[in-house]
Scaffold this motif. Structure first.
Motif, PDB file in Angstrom:
ATOM      1  N   LEU A 274      -0.353  -8.505   7.859  1.00 55.13           N
ATOM      2  CA  LEU A 274      -0.915  -7.155   7.978  1.00 55.13           C
ATOM      3  C   LEU A 274      -0.126  -6.207   7.079  1.00 55.13           C
ATOM      4  O   LEU A 274       1.093  -6.090   7.205  1.00 55.13           O
ATOM      5  N   LEU A 275      -0.826  -5.528   6.171  1.00 59.61           N
ATOM      6  CA  LEU A 275      -0.210  -4.667   5.162  1.00 59.61           C
ATOM      7  C   LEU A 275      -0.604  -3.213   5.407  1.00 59.61           C
ATOM      8  O   LEU A 275      -1.768  -2.916   5.663  1.00 59.61           O
ATOM      9  N   PHE A 276       0.371  -2.303   5.265  1.00 60.02           N
ATOM     10  CA  PHE A 276       0.131  -0.863   5.375  1.00 60.02           C
ATOM     11  C   PHE A 276       0.624  -0.178   4.114  1.00 60.02           C
ATOM     12  O   PHE A 276       1.752  -0.409   3.676  1.00 60.02           O
ATOM     13  N   GLN A 277      -0.220   0.699   3.545  1.00 59.93           N
ATOM     14  CA  GLN A 277       0.145   1.360   2.303  1.00 59.93           C
ATOM     15  C   GLN A 277      -0.543   2.722   2.193  1.00 59.93           C
ATOM     16  O   GLN A 277      -1.741   2.834   2.472  1.00 59.93           O
ATOM     17  N   ALA A 278       0.219   3.731   1.779  1.00 54.61           N
ATOM     18  CA  ALA A 278      -0.348   5.058   1.513  1.00 54.61           C
ATOM     19  C   ALA A 278      -0.680   5.197   0.038  1.00 54.61           C
ATOM     20  O   ALA A 278       0.042   4.672  -0.826  1.00 54.61           O
ATOM     21  N   THR A 279      -1.750   5.930  -0.263  1.00 57.48           N
ATOM     22  CA  THR A 279      -2.152   6.098  -1.661  1.00 57.48           C
ATOM     23  C   THR A 279      -1.186   6.988  -2.434  1.00 57.48           C
ATOM     24  O   THR A 279      -1.134   6.908  -3.656  1.00 57.48           O
ATOM     25  N   GLU A 280      -0.421   7.838  -1.746  1.00 55.93           N
ATOM     26  CA  GLU A 280       0.472   8.771  -2.434  1.00 55.93           C
ATOM     27  C   GLU A 280       1.930   8.553  -2.053  1.00 55.93           C
ATOM     28  O   GLU A 280       2.733   9.483  -2.063  1.00 55.93           O
TER      29      GLU A 280
ATOM     30  N   LEU B  37      -1.419 -12.423  -1.362  1.00 61.93           N
ATOM     31  CA  LEU B  37      -1.372 -13.081  -0.059  1.00 61.93           C
ATOM     32  C   LEU B  37      -2.785 -13.324   0.457  1.00 61.93           C
ATOM     33  O   LEU B  37      -3.391 -12.449   1.084  1.00 61.93           O
ATOM     34  N   PRO B  38      -3.351 -14.490   0.216  1.00 63.14           N
ATOM     35  CA  PRO B  38      -4.695 -14.783   0.729  1.00 63.14           C
ATOM     36  C   PRO B  38      -4.723 -14.645   2.249  1.00 63.14           C
ATOM     37  O   PRO B  38      -3.815 -15.074   2.948  1.00 63.14           O
ATOM     38  N   GLY B  39      -5.755 -14.011   2.735  1.00 61.40           N
ATOM     39  CA  GLY B  39      -5.889 -13.836   4.178  1.00 61.40           C
ATOM     40  C   GLY B  39      -5.235 -12.580   4.708  1.00 61.40           C
ATOM     41  O   GLY B  39      -5.394 -12.254   5.886  1.00 61.40           O
ATOM     42  N   SER B  40      -4.487 -11.862   3.870  1.00 62.93           N
ATOM     43  CA  SER B  40      -3.862 -10.623   4.336  1.00 62.93           C
ATOM     44  C   SER B  40      -4.912  -9.536   4.511  1.00 62.93           C
ATOM     45  O   SER B  40      -6.001  -9.590   3.929  1.00 62.93           O
ATOM     46  N   LYS B  41      -4.581  -8.532   5.317  1.00 65.94           N
ATOM     47  CA  LYS B  41      -5.448  -7.388   5.548  1.00 65.94           C
ATOM     48  C   LYS B  41      -4.688  -6.125   5.152  1.00 65.94           C
ATOM     49  O   LYS B  41      -3.561  -5.901   5.604  1.00 65.94           O
TER      50      LYS B  41
ATOM     51  N   ALA C  35      -2.303  -3.709  18.050  1.00 67.91           N
ATOM     52  CA  ALA C  35      -3.295  -4.755  18.308  1.00 67.91           C
ATOM     53  C   ALA C  35      -2.854  -6.084  17.699  1.00 67.91           C
ATOM     54  O   ALA C  35      -3.022  -7.153  18.303  1.00 67.91           O
ATOM     55  N   TYR C  36      -2.266  -6.013  16.523  1.00 67.23           N
ATOM     56  CA  TYR C  36      -1.786  -7.234  15.852  1.00 67.23           C
ATOM     57  C   TYR C  36      -0.628  -7.846  16.636  1.00 67.23           C
ATOM     58  O   TYR C  36      -0.572  -9.058  16.846  1.00 67.23           O
ATOM     59  N   LEU C  37       0.300  -7.002  17.093  1.00 67.20           N
ATOM     60  CA  LEU C  37       1.412  -7.526  17.875  1.00 67.20           C
ATOM     61  C   LEU C  37       0.950  -8.057  19.236  1.00 67.20           C
ATOM     62  O   LEU C  37       1.491  -9.038  19.740  1.00 67.20           O
ATOM     63  N   ARG C  38      -0.054  -7.422  19.803  1.00 66.90           N
ATOM     64  CA  ARG C  38      -0.516  -7.825  21.138  1.00 66.90           C
ATOM     65  C   ARG C  38      -1.084  -9.234  21.124  1.00 66.90           C
ATOM     66  O   ARG C  38      -0.689 -10.089  21.922  1.00 66.90           O
ATOM     67  N   ASP C  39      -2.036  -9.490  20.210  1.00 66.74           N
ATOM     68  CA  ASP C  39      -2.702 -10.798  20.249  1.00 66.74           C
ATOM     69  C   ASP C  39      -3.127 -11.310  18.876  1.00 66.74           C
ATOM     70  O   ASP C  39      -3.926 -12.244  18.781  1.00 66.74           O
ATOM     71  N   GLY C  40      -2.583 -10.712  17.808  1.00 70.49           N
ATOM     72  CA  GLY C  40      -2.928 -11.170  16.463  1.00 70.49           C
ATOM     73  C   GLY C  40      -4.185 -10.573  15.901  1.00 70.49           C
ATOM     74  O   GLY C  40      -4.623 -10.970  14.805  1.00 70.49           O
TER      75      GLY C  40
ATOM     76  N   LEU D 210      -6.745  -8.400  13.872  1.00 70.13           N
ATOM     77  CA  LEU D 210      -6.665  -7.787  12.549  1.00 70.13           C
ATOM     78  C   LEU D 210      -7.880  -6.903  12.296  1.00 70.13           C
ATOM     79  O   LEU D 210      -8.948  -7.124  12.890  1.00 70.13           O
ATOM     80  N   PRO D 211      -7.754  -5.904  11.416  1.00 73.90           N
ATOM     81  CA  PRO D 211      -8.938  -5.115  11.042  1.00 73.90           C
ATOM     82  C   PRO D 211     -10.024  -6.016  10.480  1.00 73.90           C
ATOM     83  O   PRO D 211      -9.730  -7.010   9.794  1.00 73.90           O
ATOM     84  N   THR D 212     -11.260  -5.670  10.746  1.00 76.42           N
ATOM     85  CA  THR D 212     -12.374  -6.549  10.381  1.00 76.42           C
ATOM     86  C   THR D 212     -13.062  -6.164   9.085  1.00 76.42           C
ATOM     87  O   THR D 212     -13.999  -6.835   8.660  1.00 76.42           O
ATOM     88  N   GLY D 213     -12.615  -5.065   8.435  1.00 78.74           N
ATOM     89  CA  GLY D 213     -13.262  -4.636   7.212  1.00 78.74           C
ATOM     90  C   GLY D 213     -13.168  -5.660   6.106  1.00 78.74           C
ATOM     91  O   GLY D 213     -12.168  -6.384   5.990  1.00 78.74           O
ATOM     92  N   LYS D 214     -14.187  -5.725   5.281  1.00 75.43           N
ATOM     93  CA  LYS D 214     -14.236  -6.674   4.169  1.00 75.43           C
ATOM     94  C   LYS D 214     -13.817  -5.978   2.874  1.00 75.43           C
ATOM     95  O   LYS D 214     -13.767  -4.752   2.787  1.00 75.43           O
TER      96      LYS D 214
END
Length: 537
Positions: A431-437, A453-457, A483-488, A490-494
């Motif tokens: 799971l990746l988090f990034q700000a545009t600025e 990283l194939p499969g990363s979100k 949510a990721y820590l609770r049960d894995g 991940l966001p569902t967006g494509k």
């Protein structure tokens, strides 16, 4: 350049001694090699705020190619899981970045930012990277390197020779005492320490959260030990292939954007700060204060020395990490220009930029960045190349250049092979988090890591507020992490971006003038990633 050249020659001679060990060779070690594993003996940290915290030292090899040789120690702490054993999810190792920043504050803080039922299922593990903070030994090259007043950053002020000599001497000072340690402080070495921690904890898999340089550490660990990763979160991401020199140029341009945003915000609050109603005027006022400090530096007490133009710039560039600092930054300019009051500048410097008791994590910063890439060694190249960058990003370019100038003289020659190629092979979804600025780890890095990283979100905050964007009470971001820590989950967006979140609202424009009694000495020249996470103002 004669004096600088003399120091450079001494450094080059020392570098020849170190050439037998390469980062690439360290990276190529078999992942399962016997490393002379140390053991953990946990005892109370005697932390009155969080009495449940336990501390330990872990003995690890200095050189993983020679695991039975010299040993060093890593300082760890943990906040143990309290859920029933059937619901526990194992250890989560935490790193805030740097390179070299302490992670010992993180277990209590981050576990307190997630719901109690989720926090209770993990053992929260903080640690000090090798050679830093409470790990042993603690590398110090020049305890007074950051004491003010230092030479002006601006090359137009005729201080380049002074900075070249200062940077070359720092590299030589590091090598004089630490030639046996310097080649073994890379990201790969630190990732191998993480696996030593995993084995000492007696677990097959670990979870990981890393911010800033911690994203390099996490992705490197995942490349070396993919079968030992259960879940991994990377926040504010360093691109997996970019050289550190080129990464700094991206930083210069993004810090300029954030400074421009600060100036525009300040201009909207002219009724509060009286610095002008347009961004260009505010920036001229900033330059006016810096020019005045060239002639009349301000007393830095309780920090050592004076606040001159270099210290002034250091105080302000942290606004690119944390926009909650903007009201105090605008107050500094307003107080100086409209009231002839230097007290807010003194307070801001001591809170944001004053040096600590020694050179802090700067040796680790250099040992990682200078060693992992083949930096340009020709000052004429730097001078020309950085002038081109400065033409479009004058706020931060020369500040950043001189901060990294020791790499021009570093005693250990790096190469691109020092950074592993990140493929994500064998890793679970990351799971990746990034700000545009984001000024410190520009947006391109998050996109590049997602593609590596194939499969990363990839979760993107569209806008800017903080460097390291989790744990600021932004539900869109924090709930995704939970949510990721609770049960894995991940966001569902494509597509490239799995989820988009808004930034926090700009801070309210208030005049900040705390009493002198609030002064405190700083903890290091660079605003630490802990400050970025905590939202320190």
């Amino acid at each position: 350049m004669r004096r600088a050249r003399a120091v450079i020659s001494a450094v080059a001679a020392i570098g020849g001694v170190l050439a037998g060990v390469t980062p690439a060779a360290s990276a190529a070690l078999p992942a399962a090699q016997n490393t002379g594993q140390g053991k953990l003996n946990w005892s109370s940290c005697h932390d009155t705020t969080t009495p449940e915290l336990q501390c330990a030292m872990l003995e690890v090899p200095l050189d993983y190619a020679h695991p039975q040789g010299t040993k060093i120690k890593i300082k760890l702490n943990r906040l143990p899981a309290t859920a029933p054993k059937s619901k526990r999810q194992g250890p989560i190792l935490l790193n805030p970045g740097g390179p070299g920043d302490s992670g010992l504050w993180m277990p209590a803080y981050i576990s307190g930012k997630v719901p109690k039922d989720v926090a209770a299922t993990y053992d929260w593990i903080g640690f000090d990277p090798r050679g830093t903070n409470a790990s042993e030994p603690h590398v110090t090259c020049d305890a007074h390197y950051f004491d003010g007043e230092r030479p002006d950053y601006r090359v137009s002020k005729g201080t380049s020779q002074a900075w070249l000599e200062k940077s070359a001497k720092y590299a030589a000072d590091c090598a004089a005492n630490w030639s046996w340690f310097l080649p073994h402080m890379t990201t790969v070495d630190n990732a191998r320490d993480m696996d030593s921690i995993r084995r000492a904890l007696g677990t097959q898999k670990i979870n990981f959260y890393g911010g800033s340089w911690g994203t390099s550490l996490g992705s490197t660990y995942g490349q070396l030990f993919p079968s030992h990763v259960r879940r991994m979160v990377l926040d504010s991401i360093v691109g997996p292939t970019i050289s550190w020199y080129d990464h700094n140029i991206l930083q210069d341009k993004e810090h300029q954007r954030r400074f421009d945003a600060f100036a525009a915000w300040t201009a909207k609050a002219d009724s509060v700060y009286h610095l002008g109603t347009d961004a260009a005027t505010v920036k001229r006022k900033y330059d006016q204060v810096e020019d005045a400090l060239r002639s009349n530096p301000v007393d830095a007490a309780p920090a050592p020395g004076k606040i001159g133009p270099a210290e002034f710039e250091d105080t302000f560039y942290g606004g690119g990490y944390n926009f909650l600092r903007w009201p105090r930054m605008a107050t500094v300019l307003s107080a100086y220009l409209t009231k002839h009051d230097t007290r807010p500048l003194n307070i801001a410097y001591n809170n944001y930029a004053a040096p600590g008791a020694d050179d802090g994590t700067f040796p680790a910063y250099n040992a990682v960045q200078c060693t992992e890439n083949n930096w340009p060694r020709d000052w004429e190249f730097w001078k020309k190349d950085q002038a081109t960058v400065n033409a479009v990003a004058p706020f931060y370019t020369y500040n950043n250049m001189w901060y990294n100038a020791a790499c021009m003289f570093w005693p250990y020659q790096g190469n691109q092979a020092g950074r592993l190629k990140i493929t994500g092979k064998g890793l679970p979804p990351v799971l990746l988090f990034q700000a545009t600025e984001d000024a410190a780890t520009p947006y391109q890095g998050g996109v590049a890591m997602h593609r590596a990283l194939p499969g990363s979100k990839l979760v993107v905050q569209k806008g800017g507020s903080f460097h390291e964007i989790l744990f600021h009470d932004n539900p869109c971001l924090d709930d995704t992490f939970t949510a990721y820590l609770r049960d894995g989950s991940l966001p569902t967006g494509k597509g490239l971006i799995a989820k988009t979140c808004a930034p926090e609202p700009d801070p309210a424009p208030v005049y900040v003038n705390p009493p002198a009694a609030s002064l405190k000495a700083g903890t290091g020249l660079r605003p630490t990633d802990r400050e970025a996470v905590h939202g320190v103002r």
